[in-house]
Write a protein that holds these residues in place. Sequence first.
Motif, PDB file in Angstrom:
ATOM      1  N   SER A  22      21.100   7.550 100.665  1.00  0.00           N
ATOM      2  CA  SER A  22      21.833   7.107 101.643  1.00  0.00           C
ATOM      3  C   SER A  22      22.552   7.128 102.386  1.00  0.00           C
ATOM      4  O   SER A  22      23.691   8.159 101.777  1.00  0.00           O
ATOM      5  N   GLU A  23      23.236   6.557 103.262  1.00  0.00           N
ATOM      6  CA  GLU A  23      24.329   6.425 103.937  1.00  0.00           C
ATOM      7  C   GLU A  23      25.483   6.218 102.876  1.00  0.00           C
ATOM      8  O   GLU A  23      26.247   7.321 103.103  1.00  0.00           O
ATOM      9  N   GLN A  24      25.571   5.265 101.957  1.00  0.00           N
ATOM     10  CA  GLN A  24      26.431   5.384 101.455  1.00  0.00           C
ATOM     11  C   GLN A  24      26.804   6.495 100.638  1.00  0.00           C
ATOM     12  O   GLN A  24      27.895   6.494  99.924  1.00  0.00           O
ATOM     13  N   GLN A  25      25.854   6.933  99.844  1.00  0.00           N
ATOM     14  CA  GLN A  25      26.159   7.815  99.172  1.00  0.00           C
ATOM     15  C   GLN A  25      26.178   9.250  99.761  1.00  0.00           C
ATOM     16  O   GLN A  25      27.512   9.683  99.113  1.00  0.00           O
ATOM     17  N   VAL A  26      25.943   8.901 101.080  1.00  0.00           N
ATOM     18  CA  VAL A  26      26.074  10.177 101.814  1.00  0.00           C
ATOM     19  C   VAL A  26      27.662  10.366 102.076  1.00  0.00           C
ATOM     20  O   VAL A  26      28.930  10.383 102.021  1.00  0.00           O
ATOM     21  N   ALA A  27      28.111   8.973 102.128  1.00  0.00           N
ATOM     22  CA  ALA A  27      29.427   8.846 102.610  1.00  0.00           C
ATOM     23  C   ALA A  27      30.777   9.001 101.322  1.00  0.00           C
ATOM     24  O   ALA A  27      32.220   9.306 101.816  1.00  0.00           O
ATOM     25  N   LEU A  28      29.887   8.624  99.682  1.00  0.00           N
ATOM     26  CA  LEU A  28      31.308   8.967  98.648  1.00  0.00           C
ATOM     27  C   LEU A  28      30.904  10.609  98.757  1.00  0.00           C
ATOM     28  O   LEU A  28      31.867  11.234  98.739  1.00  0.00           O
ATOM     29  N   MET A  29      30.074  11.234  99.296  1.00  0.00           N
ATOM     30  CA  MET A  29      30.246  12.898  99.282  1.00  0.00           C
ATOM     31  C   MET A  29      31.336  12.682 100.098  1.00  0.00           C
ATOM     32  O   MET A  29      31.916  14.203  99.887  1.00  0.00           O
ATOM     33  N   ILE A  30      31.186  12.181 101.384  1.00  0.00           N
ATOM     34  CA  ILE A  30      32.216  12.758 102.782  1.00  0.00           C
ATOM     35  C   ILE A  30      33.909  12.660 101.623  1.00  0.00           C
ATOM     36  O   ILE A  30      34.861  13.532 101.845  1.00  0.00           O
ATOM     37  N   ALA A  31      33.646  11.480 101.345  1.00  0.00           N
ATOM     38  CA  ALA A  31      35.242  11.234 101.196  1.00  0.00           C
ATOM     39  C   ALA A  31      35.789  11.710  99.794  1.00  0.00           C
ATOM     40  O   ALA A  31      36.517  12.217 100.400  1.00  0.00           O
ATOM     41  N   THR A  32      34.794  12.488  98.715  1.00  0.00           N
ATOM     42  CA  THR A  32      35.301  13.596  97.802  1.00  0.00           C
ATOM     43  C   THR A  32      35.171  14.122  97.960  1.00  0.00           C
ATOM     44  O   THR A  32      36.405  14.863  97.898  1.00  0.00           O
ATOM     45  N   TYR A  33      34.368  14.808  99.555  1.00  0.00           N
ATOM     46  CA  TYR A  33      34.613  16.291  99.666  1.00  0.00           C
ATOM     47  C   TYR A  33      35.640  16.736 100.502  1.00  0.00           C
ATOM     48  O   TYR A  33      36.403  17.234 100.078  1.00  0.00           O
ATOM     49  N   ILE A  34      36.434  16.089 101.129  1.00  0.00           N
ATOM     50  CA  ILE A  34      37.340  16.027 101.555  1.00  0.00           C
ATOM     51  C   ILE A  34      38.856  15.642 101.187  1.00  0.00           C
ATOM     52  O   ILE A  34      40.039  16.684 101.201  1.00  0.00           O
ATOM     53  N   ALA A  35      38.395  14.915 100.184  1.00  0.00           N
ATOM     54  CA  ALA A  35      39.778  14.983  99.240  1.00  0.00           C
ATOM     55  C   ALA A  35      39.966  16.409  98.211  1.00  0.00           C
ATOM     56  O   ALA A  35      41.286  16.064  98.313  1.00  0.00           O
TER      57      ALA A  35
ATOM     58  N   GLY B 179      33.503  19.914 107.879  1.00  0.00           N
ATOM     59  CA  GLY B 179      32.873  20.509 108.868  1.00  0.00           C
ATOM     60  C   GLY B 179      31.632  21.325 107.743  1.00  0.00           C
ATOM     61  O   GLY B 179      31.368  20.763 108.211  1.00  0.00           O
ATOM     62  N   GLY B 180      31.900  21.599 106.206  1.00  0.00           N
ATOM     63  CA  GLY B 180      31.420  22.076 105.616  1.00  0.00           C
ATOM     64  C   GLY B 180      30.233  20.920 105.195  1.00  0.00           C
ATOM     65  O   GLY B 180      28.750  20.661 104.864  1.00  0.00           O
ATOM     66  N   ILE B 181      30.691  19.689 105.094  1.00  0.00           N
ATOM     67  CA  ILE B 181      30.003  18.422 104.576  1.00  0.00           C
ATOM     68  C   ILE B 181      28.845  17.857 105.616  1.00  0.00           C
ATOM     69  O   ILE B 181      27.835  17.558 105.320  1.00  0.00           O
ATOM     70  N   MET B 182      29.432  18.109 106.666  1.00  0.00           N
ATOM     71  CA  MET B 182      29.367  17.129 107.768  1.00  0.00           C
ATOM     72  C   MET B 182      27.657  18.321 107.637  1.00  0.00           C
ATOM     73  O   MET B 182      26.609  18.150 108.749  1.00  0.00           O
ATOM     74  N   ALA B 183      27.839  19.630 107.452  1.00  0.00           N
ATOM     75  CA  ALA B 183      26.868  20.720 107.769  1.00  0.00           C
ATOM     76  C   ALA B 183      25.717  20.136 106.757  1.00  0.00           C
ATOM     77  O   ALA B 183      24.642  20.101 107.321  1.00  0.00           O
TER      78      ALA B 183
ATOM     79  N   ILE C 245      42.670  15.050 107.739  1.00  0.00           N
ATOM     80  CA  ILE C 245      42.010  13.840 107.810  1.00  0.00           C
ATOM     81  C   ILE C 245      42.327  13.169 106.225  1.00  0.00           C
ATOM     82  O   ILE C 245      41.901  12.442 106.455  1.00  0.00           O
ATOM     83  N   LEU C 246      42.591  14.598 105.164  1.00  0.00           N
ATOM     84  CA  LEU C 246      42.784  14.384 103.943  1.00  0.00           C
ATOM     85  C   LEU C 246      43.674  12.689 103.637  1.00  0.00           C
ATOM     86  O   LEU C 246      43.408  11.944 103.549  1.00  0.00           O
ATOM     87  N   PRO C 247      45.013  12.870 104.472  1.00  0.00           N
ATOM     88  CA  PRO C 247      45.895  11.557 104.441  1.00  0.00           C
ATOM     89  C   PRO C 247      45.378   9.686 105.152  1.00  0.00           C
ATOM     90  O   PRO C 247      45.093   9.109 104.419  1.00  0.00           O
ATOM     91  N   TRP C 248      44.558  10.725 105.913  1.00  0.00           N
ATOM     92  CA  TRP C 248      43.751   8.712 106.684  1.00  0.00           C
ATOM     93  C   TRP C 248      42.879   8.842 105.263  1.00  0.00           C
ATOM     94  O   TRP C 248      42.329   7.037 105.066  1.00  0.00           O
ATOM     95  N   ILE C 249      42.134   9.541 105.156  1.00  0.00           N
ATOM     96  CA  ILE C 249      40.982   8.904 103.851  1.00  0.00           C
ATOM     97  C   ILE C 249      41.670   8.296 102.321  1.00  0.00           C
ATOM     98  O   ILE C 249      40.620   7.743 102.360  1.00  0.00           O
ATOM     99  N   ILE C 250      42.531   9.546 102.039  1.00  0.00           N
ATOM    100  CA  ILE C 250      42.833   8.209 100.755  1.00  0.00           C
ATOM    101  C   ILE C 250      43.855   7.716 101.506  1.00  0.00           C
ATOM    102  O   ILE C 250      43.676   6.156 100.614  1.00  0.00           O
TER     103      ILE C 250
END
Length: 419
Positions: free
Chosen positions: A350-363, A334-338, A9-14
């Motif tokens: 908020s949803e956008q703040q969670v999205a930033l969390m997901i992006a940085t976690y996966i990175a 999986g960790g951030i989704m849980a 997933i990482l290359p796709w997020i980048i």
Amino acid sequence: MSALKKYGILPWIIVAIILGLVCGQFFPTGLSRVFYTYNDIFSQFLNFAVPLIIVGLVIPAIGDLGRGAGKWLGLTAAIAYASTIFSGVLTYIVCAWLFPSLLNPGTFSDVKASEESLAAASGYFTIEIAAPFEVMTALVLSFVIGIGLSIMPRGVLRRGFLEFREIITALISRVVIPLLPLHIFGIFLNLTQSGEAAQVISTLLTVVVVLLILEVVILGTQFGVAGAVAKVNPVKALWNMKDAYLTALGTSSSAATIPVTLRQTLKNGVRHPIANFVIPLCATIHLAGSTSKITAFAMAIAFTQNIGLTTGQWIGFIFMLGVVMVAAPGVPGGGIMAAVGILQSMLGFSEQQVALMIATYIALDSFGTATNVTGDGAIALVVDRILGKKLDERDSRKAPSEDYVPFDPDAYIEKIKEG
């Protein structure tokens, strides 16, 4: 889907982040609204899925933890949870001390406004998808049923929740994760068009540096304690685990790293029955590095968006995060989704703040995983010191076999690889 499995997933997020930064410079409003429509629908779907994710993952995890190898299981789980909480609390203390001098309050002040403008400018249509129940309701329900399953004989209900876990894991790995890059693209497209992207990127890079130093400190502390308890050289023991750390950096998977983690743990002198029990178990329940990552980035977002949270709220979040991490599925992200549910319910993200969390976690997923699995070796040393003598006494009462062959760690690992 095949490309996602091949490259992760990482290359796709980048790529999604870069494209969002570039396309935000010239995309017309009409075209941008297409992606805002997608983001709105995806957010609605994610809000619907989060309570189901909690129930599907936490109930079987708690149910399984309550059964099994008695003292071995209880001791290992207690040490793993203590290590996870320690990493979260240490991260909170360090970030609370450093962030006021490193980050500017209000840096992301327009991000929430951007989200509101996104909703207003939003897409061409929206779909309201109500969650089946509240996140906190899902957590309490999971604890009640999970604890009940742990003390009841295994039966149909437990098998049903195990099958439900497979459904939820498939939902995350085959639906949510593959759709995430497009969601991240829409988020950074919106941030670029609102003029906030540069501030977001620079702030997150600062947090990354702090986090990487923190993970070195966490590993040093884990092996310092393990060395003192097990009476071994902590530096040598940590150095012996370097192969596991490097393997986890490449795989971003605790499960895929188990053979290497096990081999290096055996080289540290841990008895093989204990290593064989502790390492696979800790690959599931010990996520000190992941907890540190989530705590650090959550604090950065809260600080830069002026979200007022007390010390008590943060400590409660960390203790709950330690429980939720036990239920994290072994899929990328999986960790951030849980953790999404408690980010929203306990911190008010908020949803956008969670999205930033997901992006940085996966990175940074591979660094957190590497910290997790390396720390598993420290836990094995402690468990071996506490239970090893009793194990030796038990084995000494057994009559030696005439064809006894000394244990060979490398041959044992090869046997595991062959299944």
